[in-house]
Motif scaffolding. Structure first.
Motif, PDB file in Angstrom:
ATOM      1  N   ILE A 317       3.354 -41.624 -68.603  1.00  0.00           N
ATOM      2  CA  ILE A 317       4.046 -41.635 -69.898  1.00  0.00           C
ATOM      3  C   ILE A 317       3.410 -40.929 -71.142  1.00  0.00           C
ATOM      4  O   ILE A 317       3.758 -40.154 -71.814  1.00  0.00           O
ATOM      5  N   VAL A 318       2.035 -41.148 -71.151  1.00  0.00           N
ATOM      6  CA  VAL A 318       1.282 -40.546 -72.210  1.00  0.00           C
ATOM      7  C   VAL A 318       1.107 -39.230 -72.059  1.00  0.00           C
ATOM      8  O   VAL A 318       1.084 -38.355 -72.974  1.00  0.00           O
ATOM      9  N   SER A 319       0.795 -38.548 -70.756  1.00  0.00           N
ATOM     10  CA  SER A 319       0.793 -37.225 -70.324  1.00  0.00           C
ATOM     11  C   SER A 319       2.101 -36.665 -70.634  1.00  0.00           C
ATOM     12  O   SER A 319       1.897 -35.564 -71.165  1.00  0.00           O
ATOM     13  N   LEU A 320       3.333 -37.137 -70.230  1.00  0.00           N
ATOM     14  CA  LEU A 320       4.477 -36.534 -70.523  1.00  0.00           C
ATOM     15  C   LEU A 320       4.778 -36.468 -72.117  1.00  0.00           C
ATOM     16  O   LEU A 320       5.286 -35.347 -72.503  1.00  0.00           O
ATOM     17  N   LEU A 321       4.483 -37.366 -72.922  1.00  0.00           N
ATOM     18  CA  LEU A 321       4.709 -37.108 -74.227  1.00  0.00           C
ATOM     19  C   LEU A 321       3.652 -36.247 -74.782  1.00  0.00           C
ATOM     20  O   LEU A 321       4.041 -35.449 -75.744  1.00  0.00           O
ATOM     21  N   PHE A 322       2.523 -36.049 -74.610  1.00  0.00           N
ATOM     22  CA  PHE A 322       1.722 -34.910 -74.932  1.00  0.00           C
ATOM     23  C   PHE A 322       2.191 -33.539 -74.650  1.00  0.00           C
ATOM     24  O   PHE A 322       2.231 -32.559 -75.534  1.00  0.00           O
ATOM     25  N   ASP A 323       2.653 -33.469 -73.505  1.00  0.00           N
ATOM     26  CA  ASP A 323       3.464 -32.216 -72.783  1.00  0.00           C
ATOM     27  C   ASP A 323       4.548 -31.955 -73.595  1.00  0.00           C
ATOM     28  O   ASP A 323       4.763 -30.646 -73.989  1.00  0.00           O
ATOM     29  N   ILE A 324       5.494 -33.073 -74.028  1.00  0.00           N
ATOM     30  CA  ILE A 324       6.683 -32.616 -74.789  1.00  0.00           C
ATOM     31  C   ILE A 324       6.135 -32.276 -76.287  1.00  0.00           C
ATOM     32  O   ILE A 324       6.977 -31.366 -76.682  1.00  0.00           O
ATOM     33  N   TYR A 325       5.281 -32.737 -76.851  1.00  0.00           N
ATOM     34  CA  TYR A 325       4.783 -32.499 -77.952  1.00  0.00           C
ATOM     35  C   TYR A 325       4.208 -31.143 -78.088  1.00  0.00           C
ATOM     36  O   TYR A 325       4.552 -30.441 -78.923  1.00  0.00           O
ATOM     37  N   VAL A 326       3.453 -30.710 -77.103  1.00  0.00           N
ATOM     38  CA  VAL A 326       2.759 -29.383 -77.128  1.00  0.00           C
ATOM     39  C   VAL A 326       3.971 -28.417 -77.024  1.00  0.00           C
ATOM     40  O   VAL A 326       3.605 -27.379 -77.767  1.00  0.00           O
ATOM     41  N   PHE A 327       4.617 -28.420 -76.245  1.00  0.00           N
ATOM     42  CA  PHE A 327       5.728 -27.418 -76.043  1.00  0.00           C
ATOM     43  C   PHE A 327       6.832 -27.525 -76.910  1.00  0.00           C
ATOM     44  O   PHE A 327       7.921 -26.898 -76.884  1.00  0.00           O
ATOM     45  N   GLY A 328       6.997 -28.531 -77.673  1.00  0.00           N
ATOM     46  CA  GLY A 328       8.076 -28.774 -78.487  1.00  0.00           C
ATOM     47  C   GLY A 328       9.238 -28.835 -77.980  1.00  0.00           C
ATOM     48  O   GLY A 328      10.496 -28.496 -78.527  1.00  0.00           O
ATOM     49  N   SER A 329       9.498 -29.663 -76.789  1.00  0.00           N
ATOM     50  CA  SER A 329      10.856 -29.838 -76.306  1.00  0.00           C
ATOM     51  C   SER A 329      11.326 -30.948 -76.612  1.00  0.00           C
ATOM     52  O   SER A 329      10.774 -31.971 -77.225  1.00  0.00           O
ATOM     53  N   SER A 330      12.680 -31.189 -76.635  1.00  0.00           N
ATOM     54  CA  SER A 330      13.154 -32.455 -77.019  1.00  0.00           C
ATOM     55  C   SER A 330      12.955 -33.387 -76.012  1.00  0.00           C
ATOM     56  O   SER A 330      12.610 -33.297 -74.718  1.00  0.00           O
ATOM     57  N   VAL A 331      12.855 -34.804 -76.228  1.00  0.00           N
ATOM     58  CA  VAL A 331      12.472 -35.767 -75.497  1.00  0.00           C
ATOM     59  C   VAL A 331      13.911 -35.994 -74.433  1.00  0.00           C
ATOM     60  O   VAL A 331      14.852 -36.277 -74.719  1.00  0.00           O
ATOM     61  N   PRO A 332      13.710 -35.886 -73.149  1.00  0.00           N
ATOM     62  CA  PRO A 332      14.728 -35.981 -72.272  1.00  0.00           C
ATOM     63  C   PRO A 332      15.171 -37.515 -72.146  1.00  0.00           C
ATOM     64  O   PRO A 332      14.468 -38.711 -72.284  1.00  0.00           O
ATOM     65  N   ILE A 333      16.505 -37.725 -71.996  1.00  0.00           N
ATOM     66  CA  ILE A 333      17.098 -39.194 -72.146  1.00  0.00           C
ATOM     67  C   ILE A 333      16.335 -40.031 -70.890  1.00  0.00           C
ATOM     68  O   ILE A 333      16.017 -41.180 -70.905  1.00  0.00           O
ATOM     69  N   ASN A 334      16.182 -39.259 -69.784  1.00  0.00           N
ATOM     70  CA  ASN A 334      15.613 -40.006 -68.653  1.00  0.00           C
ATOM     71  C   ASN A 334      14.189 -40.483 -68.820  1.00  0.00           C
ATOM     72  O   ASN A 334      13.873 -41.618 -68.483  1.00  0.00           O
ATOM     73  N   PHE A 335      13.476 -39.828 -69.659  1.00  0.00           N
ATOM     74  CA  PHE A 335      12.165 -40.293 -70.053  1.00  0.00           C
ATOM     75  C   PHE A 335      12.178 -41.339 -71.013  1.00  0.00           C
ATOM     76  O   PHE A 335      11.357 -42.300 -70.922  1.00  0.00           O
ATOM     77  N   VAL A 336      13.042 -41.472 -71.946  1.00  0.00           N
ATOM     78  CA  VAL A 336      13.238 -42.626 -72.930  1.00  0.00           C
ATOM     79  C   VAL A 336      13.525 -43.740 -72.090  1.00  0.00           C
ATOM     80  O   VAL A 336      13.008 -44.825 -72.167  1.00  0.00           O
ATOM     81  N   PHE A 337      14.591 -43.615 -71.098  1.00  0.00           N
ATOM     82  CA  PHE A 337      14.893 -44.719 -70.438  1.00  0.00           C
ATOM     83  C   PHE A 337      14.050 -45.487 -69.680  1.00  0.00           C
ATOM     84  O   PHE A 337      13.815 -46.635 -69.361  1.00  0.00           O
ATOM     85  N   GLY A 338      13.389 -44.407 -68.932  1.00  0.00           N
ATOM     86  CA  GLY A 338      12.453 -44.752 -67.609  1.00  0.00           C
ATOM     87  C   GLY A 338      11.068 -45.517 -68.441  1.00  0.00           C
ATOM     88  O   GLY A 338      10.614 -46.471 -67.871  1.00  0.00           O
ATOM     89  N   ALA A 339      10.683 -44.812 -69.494  1.00  0.00           N
ATOM     90  CA  ALA A 339       9.669 -45.317 -70.207  1.00  0.00           C
ATOM     91  C   ALA A 339       9.877 -46.835 -70.682  1.00  0.00           C
ATOM     92  O   ALA A 339       8.840 -47.833 -70.800  1.00  0.00           O
ATOM     93  N   ALA A 340      11.133 -47.307 -71.249  1.00  0.00           N
ATOM     94  CA  ALA A 340      11.533 -48.322 -71.696  1.00  0.00           C
ATOM     95  C   ALA A 340      11.193 -49.379 -70.613  1.00  0.00           C
ATOM     96  O   ALA A 340      10.924 -50.566 -70.901  1.00  0.00           O
TER      97      ALA A 340
END
Length: 357
Positions: A317-340
């Motif tokens: 989860i930490v790696s994907l958050l960093f990846d999303i931040y670096v590439f400026g992508s929107s946070v996928p809904i599956n990521f939010v649901f799965g991380a929760a």
């Protein structure tokens, strides 16, 4: 005071494991996807061998220092003799079993990712969380309550949801869990993912074969981790974790050298050299893998394989958050649901007893 110190060690090891695996995932992705100076990617087999060699040297140094401290009157030759007997006498041969199993697991994972799409592979391979728990019950006689089993099922489901590749992220983030010796499989799996991302043609896929391979790899992953924990925590044998690391790295050298470097990449190494594609970032990746091996071993000593799986899921989860931040992508809904779900599973598992109990 002693309990506070023990708890501090436990959670410090977990924190280091999360940070180490997050950094390793990002550097692995960068070094495998982006060739260095036009020379192509480094060979995974050479990196795997170097990891084991460095772990063996560092473990030997730490174990030698520990033996000198425990036997201050011994001369260096006597310390070496004592250490040699400790490594190769007794039950040291038992570490050859996980070394062989890790090699088998790597082969199964390569076969799986070669015959399955990335999403199916990533989701199915999370079953190793449950196989780890199952073997913990069977081999270690560990008792897990219904609540803890529910938490493990939720963890498996949550991290699978997190790792379902989004179309916008597939070419950017190719992530999966790492266990103490899954550097081998991770590098080979990452190679196959890179080929898929770059649309490099490959052989026809056999979904049934791929599914059978990933299920077998999940079982092997759980078995090797718990078997290593059983050997390390054997109350009838007093051997330090550094000596155990010497034993494991020593027996892992043989498949890494003969099956990896010589058999798999021997011709390419003789043509282009052992260190083709190496640079400072590749060496950073190698040393992060070495650190990961030691940290995972300490996690098993102070906690257990189940706690290690929770830490590795958090690192994804930490790696994907960093990846999303670096590439400026929107946070996928599956990521939010799965991380929760993963965070709730962590809370649910640790609510009754501290991790590792």
């Amino acid at each position: 005071m002693s309990k506070v110190l023990r708890d501090w060690k436990k959670y410090s090891v977990l924190a280091v494991l999360v940070l180490q695996n997050s950094a390793l995932t990002l550097t692995l992705h960068h070094t495998r996807v982006r060739p260095v100076d036009g020379n192509g990617r480094y060979l995974a087999s050479t990196a795997i061998l170097l990891v084991e060699v460095i772990k063996l040297i560092v473990s030997f140094g730490l174990s030698f220092h520990e033996t000198c401290r425990n036997h201050p009157s011994d001369s260096p030759p006597k310390v070496l003799t004592r250490l040699f007997k400790e490594v190769f006498a007794g039950d040291g041969w038992k570490l050859s079993v996980p070394a062989v199993l890790y090699t088998l697991q790597s082969s199964l994972l390569y076969r799986a990712i070669s015959n399955l799409n990335v999403a199916t592979f990533q989701v199915t391979y999370q079953l190793r969380i449950l196989t780890t728990a199952l073997f913990s019950v069977l081999l270690l006689r560990r008792q897990l309550s219904v609540t803890k089993w529910l938490a493990l099922f939720l963890l498996t489901f949550g991290i699978a949801v997190v790792q379902v590749p989004e179309a916008s992220l597939r070419a950017k983030s190719l992530l999966s869990l790492l266990s103490p010796h899954e550097e081998t499989s991770e590098l080979m799996v990452r190679d196959e993912k890179v080929k898929r991302t770059m649309a490099i043609p490959g052989p026809a896929m056999n979904a049934s074969l791929g599914l059978a391979a990933v299920l077998a790899a999940s079982v092997t992953s759980g078995l090797t981790g718990v078997y290593f924990e059983k050997v390390v925590k054997n109350p009838s044998v007093t051997v330090s974790i550094w000596t155990r690391n010497i034993q494991l790295s020593f027996y892992s050298l043989f498949p890494a050298l003969f099956l990896g470097v010589i058999y798999t990449d021997g011709q390419e190494i003789s043509k282009n050299g052992f260190f083709v594609g190496y640079n400072s970032l590749v060496w950073t990746t190698i040393f992060l893998q070495v650190l990961g091996g030691f940290t995972a071993g300490l996690c098993i000593v102070h906690l257990d394989n189940i706690a290690k799986n929770f830490a590795l899921c958090v690192s994804i989860i930490v790696s994907l958050l960093f990846d999303i931040y670096v590439f400026g992508s929107s946070v996928p809904i599956n990521f939010v649901f799965g991380a929760a779900i993963v965070m709730f599973a962590l809370y649910l598992y640790s609510r009754q007893l501290p991790l590792g109990k």
